[in-house]
Write a protein that holds these residues in place. Structure first.
Motif, PDB file in Angstrom:
ATOM      1  N   ALA A 145       0.817  -1.209   0.000  1.00 40.05           N
ATOM      2  CA  ALA A 145       0.000   0.000   0.000  1.00 40.05           C
ATOM      3  C   ALA A 145       0.852   1.262   0.000  1.00 40.05           C
ATOM      4  CB  ALA A 145      -0.934   0.001   1.219  1.00 40.05           C
ATOM      5  N   GLN A 146       0.308   2.301  -0.620  1.00 41.53           N
ATOM      6  CA  GLN A 146       0.890   3.642  -0.596  1.00 41.53           C
ATOM      7  C   GLN A 146       2.323   3.676  -1.139  1.00 41.53           C
ATOM      8  OE1 GLN A 146       0.396   4.959   3.467  1.00 41.53           O
ATOM      9  NE2 GLN A 146      -1.717   5.612   3.115  1.00 41.53           N
ATOM     10  N   VAL A 147       2.457   3.251  -2.390  1.00 43.57           N
ATOM     11  CA  VAL A 147       3.717   3.409  -3.117  1.00 43.57           C
ATOM     12  C   VAL A 147       3.405   4.308  -4.317  1.00 43.57           C
ATOM     13  CG1 VAL A 147       4.953   1.351  -2.387  1.00 43.57           C
ATOM     14  CG2 VAL A 147       3.243   1.146  -4.174  1.00 43.57           C
ATOM     15  N   TYR A 148       4.047   5.457  -4.372  1.00 42.01           N
ATOM     16  CA  TYR A 148       3.618   6.505  -5.292  1.00 42.01           C
ATOM     17  C   TYR A 148       4.640   6.766  -6.397  1.00 42.01           C
ATOM     18  CZ  TYR A 148       0.180   7.537  -1.650  1.00 42.01           C
ATOM     19  OH  TYR A 148      -0.836   7.444  -0.737  1.00 42.01           O
ATOM     20  N   VAL A 149       4.094   7.110  -7.587  1.00 39.19           N
ATOM     21  CA  VAL A 149       4.908   7.588  -8.703  1.00 39.19           C
ATOM     22  C   VAL A 149       4.249   8.849  -9.243  1.00 39.19           C
ATOM     23  CG1 VAL A 149       5.753   5.311  -9.335  1.00 39.19           C
ATOM     24  CG2 VAL A 149       3.665   6.170 -10.386  1.00 39.19           C
ATOM     25  N   TYR A 150       4.990   9.594 -10.024  1.00 33.62           N
ATOM     26  CA  TYR A 150       4.467  10.824 -10.635  1.00 33.62           C
ATOM     27  C   TYR A 150       4.363  10.584 -12.129  1.00 33.62           C
ATOM     28  CZ  TYR A 150       3.872  15.790 -11.653  1.00 33.62           C
ATOM     29  OH  TYR A 150       3.380  16.998 -12.082  1.00 33.62           O
ATOM     30  N   SER A 151       3.121  10.417 -12.622  1.00 31.89           N
ATOM     31  CA  SER A 151       2.953  10.098 -14.030  1.00 31.89           C
ATOM     32  C   SER A 151       1.511  10.329 -14.446  1.00 31.89           C
ATOM     33  CB  SER A 151       3.373   8.649 -14.294  1.00 31.89           C
ATOM     34  OG  SER A 151       3.305   8.364 -15.670  1.00 31.89           O
ATOM     35  N   GLU A 158      10.035   4.695 -20.362  1.00 34.24           N
ATOM     36  CA  GLU A 158      11.205   5.562 -20.516  1.00 34.24           C
ATOM     37  C   GLU A 158      10.849   7.023 -20.288  1.00 34.24           C
ATOM     38  OE1 GLU A 158      12.668   4.673 -24.369  1.00 34.24           O
ATOM     39  OE2 GLU A 158      13.465   2.702 -23.801  1.00 34.24           O
ATOM     40  N   SER A 159       9.636   7.443 -20.713  1.00 35.14           N
ATOM     41  CA  SER A 159       9.211   8.826 -20.496  1.00 35.14           C
ATOM     42  C   SER A 159       9.011   9.135 -19.015  1.00 35.14           C
ATOM     43  CB  SER A 159       7.909   9.097 -21.258  1.00 35.14           C
ATOM     44  OG  SER A 159       6.825   8.389 -20.680  1.00 35.14           O
ATOM     45  N   MET A 160       8.843   8.090 -18.193  1.00 30.55           N
ATOM     46  CA  MET A 160       8.696   8.250 -16.743  1.00 30.55           C
ATOM     47  C   MET A 160      10.040   8.127 -16.026  1.00 30.55           C
ATOM     48  SD  MET A 160       5.294   5.858 -16.363  1.00 30.55           S
ATOM     49  CE  MET A 160       5.313   5.933 -14.562  1.00 30.55           C
ATOM     50  N   GLN A 161      11.133   8.139 -16.799  1.00 33.64           N
ATOM     51  CA  GLN A 161      12.483   7.985 -16.257  1.00 33.64           C
ATOM     52  C   GLN A 161      12.668   6.613 -15.606  1.00 33.64           C
ATOM     53  OE1 GLN A 161      14.514  10.504 -17.076  1.00 33.64           O
ATOM     54  NE2 GLN A 161      12.694  11.493 -17.923  1.00 33.64           N
ATOM     55  N   GLY A 162      11.931   5.639 -16.114  1.00 31.21           N
ATOM     56  CA  GLY A 162      12.021   4.280 -15.581  1.00 31.21           C
ATOM     57  C   GLY A 162      12.700   3.347 -16.556  1.00 31.21           C
TER      58      GLY A 162
END
Length: 423
Positions: free
Chosen positions: A310-316, A397-401
């Protein structure tokens, strides 16, 4: 001058094998495996060690020094535990064949620096260039310290005076510092070759992406409009009540839907839409996508098992993340259509990254097939275009991943997505 010649010869013994097996340590999948390629690494490293021991640096009448530890350290860090251990066994066997005293002390010193180097193997390829260089210098210093401790032990056993110890220690310390420098130079060269290799692969992929983007931009819009018109008239024809005609119309509509899906993938490649990004709980997204794919999985006799933290966040962008996960899950389900099985979805946080693992129990892929993943028009499916995974890779790749595919024939495939975590 003789010492300089010996030093240059030692450097040559180390650098030539490194250049010869560069094609092996560029491939991370060989790590800690004993196959044909890693066996070649062991062979070259062993030859390098034997040559270093056979032509040592000589200063004075009794003092000998060589760089045998350097190929061992490089093999452990870049090829893994097993190739490193085999190289050590070759070194010990050759040292025993040479005879003389100090065999036990040589083995002790080797165990110290080899054991210390082994501590960094697991995450070696995840480190940045600066951290790898720092670690390699640290390992070299530990190696030199272990050698000095062994020699001190030996000199004490021989009842050397302080003056005699200093006379022996000084040139050995100087050569030891030089060996650390040589180790750093060799590692820098290896990292430079790896970086050039990665850049070349990225340039090749970028050129292929540009090609497919140009093709998509010129074709997709021209094809999409006629398909829309055809679909409308087919739906009007479907209002008639003949069962056989309705079945044909259903098949036509299915194929039109498939064509629409392919064209959408082309458009995503040619003209990526501006993303509206936000802070997303990736665990919730994974659960939602698993629920959406559940019916497709049941139809194909597949079970989806999801494990999330739970509660693992990304910015996308939410829709883009869902699209990427759906493509990977769909591929996993289709890989198990004939044999059935379980599709495992796992979401966890590892250090500063969110790691999403999608693992199937399908037929798997060969190493050659894995290398083609994400390229235009390459697919292991009979009617596949390869665009789904291509779009997925572009989104990540656009998410820097990053996306890493691991597979083995007959044992399934595992896709691992690593995304920067947001506090």
């Amino acid at each position: 001058m003789p010492i300089i010649k010996d030093i240059l010869l030692q450097f040559l013994f180390i650098i030539v094998p490194v250049l010869l097996f560069k094609g092996v340590w560029l491939d991370r999948s060989n790590l800690n495996r004993l196959d044909v390629q890693s066996s070649f690494v062991v062979l070259l490293s062993s030859i390098s060690v034997i040559l270093c021991m056979s032509f040592p640096i000589q200063f004075g009448e009794e003092s000998l020094f060589d760089f045998r530890a350097l190929p061992i350290i490089i093999t452990i860090l870049y090829a893994g535990y097993i190739p490193g251990l085999l190289t050590i066994l070759v070194m010990i066997a050759y040292r025993i064949s040479q005879g003389g005293e100090g065999i036990f002390l040589t083995v002790f010193s080797c165990m110290v620096y080899a054991g210390f180097a082994s501590l960094w193997v697991k995450d070696w390829y995840r480190y940045s260039f600066r951290k790898r260089m720092t670690v390699i210098v640290l390992v070299g210093c530990v190696k030199q310290l272990s050698v000095m401790v062994v020699l001190l032990w030996l000199y004490i056993a021989r009842d050397y005076t302080t003056i005699q110890m200093y006379a022996h220690f000084r040139p050995i310390a100087e050569i030891g510092i030089l060996s650390v420098v040589v180790l750093g130079v060799v590692t820098y060269l290896m990292e430079y070759i790896r970086e050039s290799y990665i850049i070349r692969i990225q340039v090749e992929r970028s050129e292929k992406l540009n090609l497919i983007s140009e093709l998509a931009a010129s074709v997709a819009h021209e094809v999409r409009n006629p398909l829309t018109v055809v679909r409308g008239f087919v739906q009007l024809l479907g209002e008639e009540s003949k069962p056989q005609k309705n079945e044909y119309i259903r098949l036509v509509l299915n194929e039109l839907d498939r064509a629409e899906f392919i064209i959408s993938d082309y458009l995503n490649l040619a003209k990526p839409q501006a993303d509206v990004k936000s802070r997303l709980d990736i665990a919730v997204i994974a659960q939602e996508v698993s629920a959406l794919m559940a019916s497709y999985a049941v139809i194909n006799g597949i079970e989806i098992v999801t494990s999330t933290k739970a509660q693992v966040y990304v910015y996308s962008n939410s829709s883009k993340v869902k699209q990427a996960l759906m493509n990977l899950m769909k591929n996993g389900i289709e890989a198990m259509q004939e044999c059935g099985g379980v599709l495992h979805i796992k979401v966890e946080q590892v250090d500063a990254f969110i790691v999403i693992t999608i693992r199937d129990e399908g037929s798997g892929m060969s190493r050659e097939q894995i290398a083609q993943i994400g390229l235009p028009f390459y697919s292991t499916k009979e009617k596949g275009t390869g665009l789904g995974l291509m779009v997925t890779c572009r989104i990540i790749e656009s998410m820097q991943g990053s996306v890493q595919i691991k597979s083995e024939l007959g044992k399934g495939t595992m896709a691992t997505i690593r995304l920067p975590a947001v506090p």
